[in-house]
Design an enzyme around this catalytic site. Sequence first.
Site, PDB file in Angstrom:
ATOM      1  N   ARG A  79      -9.455  -7.752  -0.180  1.00 19.89           N
ATOM      2  CA  ARG A  79      -8.922  -6.557  -0.835  1.00 19.89           C
ATOM      3  C   ARG A  79      -8.508  -6.915  -2.254  1.00 19.89           C
ATOM      4  O   ARG A  79      -7.690  -7.807  -2.440  1.00 19.89           O
ATOM      5  CB  ARG A  79      -7.733  -6.010  -0.033  1.00 19.89           C
ATOM      6  CG  ARG A  79      -7.060  -4.841  -0.700  1.00 19.89           C
ATOM      7  CD  ARG A  79      -5.959  -4.217   0.132  1.00 19.89           C
ATOM      8  NE  ARG A  79      -5.325  -3.136  -0.632  1.00 19.89           N
ATOM      9  CZ  ARG A  79      -4.078  -3.183  -1.102  1.00 19.89           C
ATOM     10  NH1 ARG A  79      -3.319  -4.226  -0.844  1.00 19.89           N
ATOM     11  NH2 ARG A  79      -3.591  -2.185  -1.808  1.00 19.89           N
ATOM     12  N   HIS A 123      -3.813  -0.293  -9.024  1.00 17.71           N
ATOM     13  CA  HIS A 123      -2.732  -1.167  -8.540  1.00 17.71           C
ATOM     14  C   HIS A 123      -1.802  -1.443  -9.716  1.00 17.71           C
ATOM     15  O   HIS A 123      -1.661  -2.570 -10.184  1.00 17.71           O
ATOM     16  CB  HIS A 123      -3.304  -2.472  -7.954  1.00 17.71           C
ATOM     17  CG  HIS A 123      -2.339  -3.227  -7.090  1.00 17.71           C
ATOM     18  ND1 HIS A 123      -2.596  -3.590  -5.777  1.00 17.71           N
ATOM     19  CD2 HIS A 123      -1.102  -3.704  -7.369  1.00 17.71           C
ATOM     20  CE1 HIS A 123      -1.556  -4.269  -5.291  1.00 17.71           C
ATOM     21  NE2 HIS A 123      -0.633  -4.325  -6.237  1.00 17.71           N
ATOM     22  N   GLU A 168       0.638   1.614  -3.209  1.00 12.12           N
ATOM     23  CA  GLU A 168       2.108   1.747  -3.197  1.00 12.12           C
ATOM     24  C   GLU A 168       2.645   2.672  -4.297  1.00 12.12           C
ATOM     25  O   GLU A 168       3.394   2.254  -5.190  1.00 12.12           O
ATOM     26  CB  GLU A 168       2.767   0.367  -3.322  1.00 12.12           C
ATOM     27  CG  GLU A 168       2.400  -0.558  -2.201  1.00 12.12           C
ATOM     28  CD  GLU A 168       3.045  -1.935  -2.347  1.00 12.12           C
ATOM     29  OE1 GLU A 168       3.489  -2.276  -3.449  1.00 12.12           O
ATOM     30  OE2 GLU A 168       3.091  -2.666  -1.344  1.00 12.12           O
ATOM     31  N   ASN A 293       1.378  -1.520   3.838  1.00  6.75           N
ATOM     32  CA  ASN A 293       1.877  -2.805   3.340  1.00  6.75           C
ATOM     33  C   ASN A 293       3.259  -3.025   3.952  1.00  6.75           C
ATOM     34  O   ASN A 293       4.168  -2.221   3.720  1.00  6.75           O
ATOM     35  CB  ASN A 293       1.979  -2.797   1.813  1.00  6.75           C
ATOM     36  CG  ASN A 293       0.610  -2.755   1.154  1.00  6.75           C
ATOM     37  OD1 ASN A 293      -0.405  -2.816   1.838  1.00  6.75           O
ATOM     38  ND2 ASN A 293       0.588  -2.657  -0.168  1.00  6.75           N
ATOM     39  N   TYR A 295       6.426  -5.794   4.719  1.00  8.78           N
ATOM     40  CA  TYR A 295       7.055  -7.079   4.419  1.00  8.78           C
ATOM     41  C   TYR A 295       8.307  -7.313   5.247  1.00  8.78           C
ATOM     42  O   TYR A 295       8.541  -8.406   5.755  1.00  8.78           O
ATOM     43  CB  TYR A 295       7.377  -7.179   2.922  1.00  8.78           C
ATOM     44  CG  TYR A 295       6.118  -7.356   2.114  1.00  8.78           C
ATOM     45  CD1 TYR A 295       5.425  -6.262   1.596  1.00  8.78           C
ATOM     46  CD2 TYR A 295       5.577  -8.626   1.931  1.00  8.78           C
ATOM     47  CE1 TYR A 295       4.245  -6.420   0.895  1.00  8.78           C
ATOM     48  CE2 TYR A 295       4.396  -8.796   1.226  1.00  8.78           C
ATOM     49  CZ  TYR A 295       3.731  -7.686   0.717  1.00  8.78           C
ATOM     50  OH  TYR A 295       2.559  -7.852   0.033  1.00  8.78           O
ATOM     51  N   GLU A 353      -1.392  -5.214   3.335  1.00 11.58           N
ATOM     52  CA  GLU A 353      -0.629  -6.367   2.825  1.00 11.58           C
ATOM     53  C   GLU A 353       0.428  -6.785   3.837  1.00 11.58           C
ATOM     54  O   GLU A 353       1.078  -5.936   4.432  1.00 11.58           O
ATOM     55  CB  GLU A 353       0.099  -6.053   1.502  1.00 11.58           C
ATOM     56  CG  GLU A 353      -0.785  -5.950   0.299  1.00 11.58           C
ATOM     57  CD  GLU A 353      -0.009  -5.616  -0.968  1.00 11.58           C
ATOM     58  OE1 GLU A 353       1.188  -5.983  -1.039  1.00 11.58           O
ATOM     59  OE2 GLU A 353      -0.569  -4.947  -1.854  1.00 11.58           O
TER      60      GLU A 353
HETATM   61  O1  AZF Z   1       5.859  -8.111  -3.481  1.00  8.25           O
HETATM   62  C1  AZF Z   1       4.679  -8.609  -2.942  1.00  8.25           C
HETATM   63  C2  AZF Z   1       3.564  -7.579  -3.125  1.00  8.25           C
HETATM   64  N1  AZF Z   1       3.978  -6.296  -2.613  1.00  8.25           N
HETATM   65  N2  AZF Z   1       3.020  -5.260  -2.710  1.00  8.25           N
HETATM   66  C3  AZF Z   1       2.375  -5.108  -4.017  1.00  8.25           C
HETATM   67  C4  AZF Z   1       1.972  -6.445  -4.612  1.00  8.25           C
HETATM   68  O2  AZF Z   1       1.470  -6.232  -5.927  1.00  8.25           O
HETATM   69  C5  AZF Z   1       3.149  -7.406  -4.592  1.00  8.25           C
HETATM   70  O3  AZF Z   1       2.789  -8.639  -5.189  1.00  8.25           O
END
Ligand code: AZF
Length: 449
Positions: A79, A123, A168, A293, A295, A353
């Site tokens: 990706r 992005h 995002e 995504n 985390y 992600e």
């Molecule tokens: O913070 C880690 C990742 N989170 N999502 C978007 C990415 O561009 C970031 O690096």
Amino acid sequence: MTKPSIHFPKDFLWGCATSAYQIEGSPLADGAGPSVWHRFSHTPGRVQDGDTGDVTCDHYRRWESDVDLMQSLGLNSYRFSIAWGRVLPEGTGRVNAAGLDFYERLVDRLLSRGIQPMVTLFHWDLPAALDDRGGWLNRDIAHWFAEYANVVFRRLDDRVKYWTTLNEPWVVADGGYMHGVLAPGHRNIFEAPRAAHHLMMAHGAAVQAYRAVGRNQIGLVVNIEPKYPASQSDADLAATRRAEAYMNRQYLEPALLGSYPEELHEVFGDACPKWPEADLKLIKQPIDYVGVNYYTRAVVRSDPTAWPLKSTTVKQKQHTHMETGWEVFPQGLVDTLLWIRDKYGNPPVYITENGACFFDPPQVEGPVLEDPLRVDYLRKHITAVHTAIQRGADIRGYFAWSLFDNFEWAFGFSKRFGLVHMNYETLKRTLKTSAHFYSKVIATNGAAL
Ligand SMILES: OC[C@H]1NNC[C@@H](O)[C@@H]1O
Ligand SMILES: [Ca+2]
């Protein structure tokens, strides 16, 4: 009792994710126009240590060997994002052939190595020329974005099977317009919901454009951070609902349901705009998948002094290196995937992600860098994906963030998320144990977890 062997669906996508500004370098090469991130990172004080994306991983020049590295890891997909300003230096109008050619060569090499590209159109690296015309605050950006999307679809849709409009949108609106910590650095509660809305209109316009020319799949990638109340008090429960609406529903629901969550009125107050129904019809174009995504989670407590959400997050125990202390909480990924299954009709989902930054070991010269915390994080979260699949969630792929250590936005190079270590002086790529671990997981389609 032997551990039940874990198996993922037959044609599950196993990949890594990156983005243009974070890994490419050469931001102005071959006719490319500057982005808002080129400007932001070159504005003193905006990025930690004065870091910029001028070189970063130098992927723009090392892309061939980087694709070979991906193949050596056994990835079956990758990706990445296209820098809008390489293709349209002014954001609209004139096409820069050299920019489009770079991405075409990259796609061709990926396919020749059996790696499926998943391509993100935006992005965060908006062409600066469009920011000069209002950027995400200008309603016309939906047309600008659709024009750019069309140029790329026409060139690459015969080879790219998976498209993403935006990565995002919440981060762009919240970071770029509410809190001002990301490009273009605005701090304005009246701008943030308008930027958010125009991002989603651009998403809708690009999907609509895709349906006229495209034959493959297109979706939206959102960051989801499940919100858990710090207590069962009314105040904490209300704060949790606001936080969930502001991050996790504000983008998914216009895209999937054609409506905004009511709680946004509590968040934005008299800054809350009223939108014409036609806007929401445009946004609600049917999509083929949702990119998630994930985390960490947030434990939410009411805090009347906290702007604008009137809530804060309560720091938890084991967490990663992120300043805000991202807690390692794999159950949150299971909860998120089952929440999407139940609330939005079990749409196809890719984990677009997932990963973590830890204090990586001091740079030791050697074949492999030990990163046990990242191996543990990946094992727990990939297992969480499997749990959700077993419970009926339609998950079709997983992309680790990130292939390389790279430019972590306002944190610069201080945060390392890579499965592959990046030496920013020599640009030497060094596999970490997490890269070897991930390779085994892919080779056994999950059994090696
Ligand atoms: O913070 C880690 C990742 N989170 N999502 C978007 C990415 O561009 C970031 O690096
Ligand atoms: Ca700088």
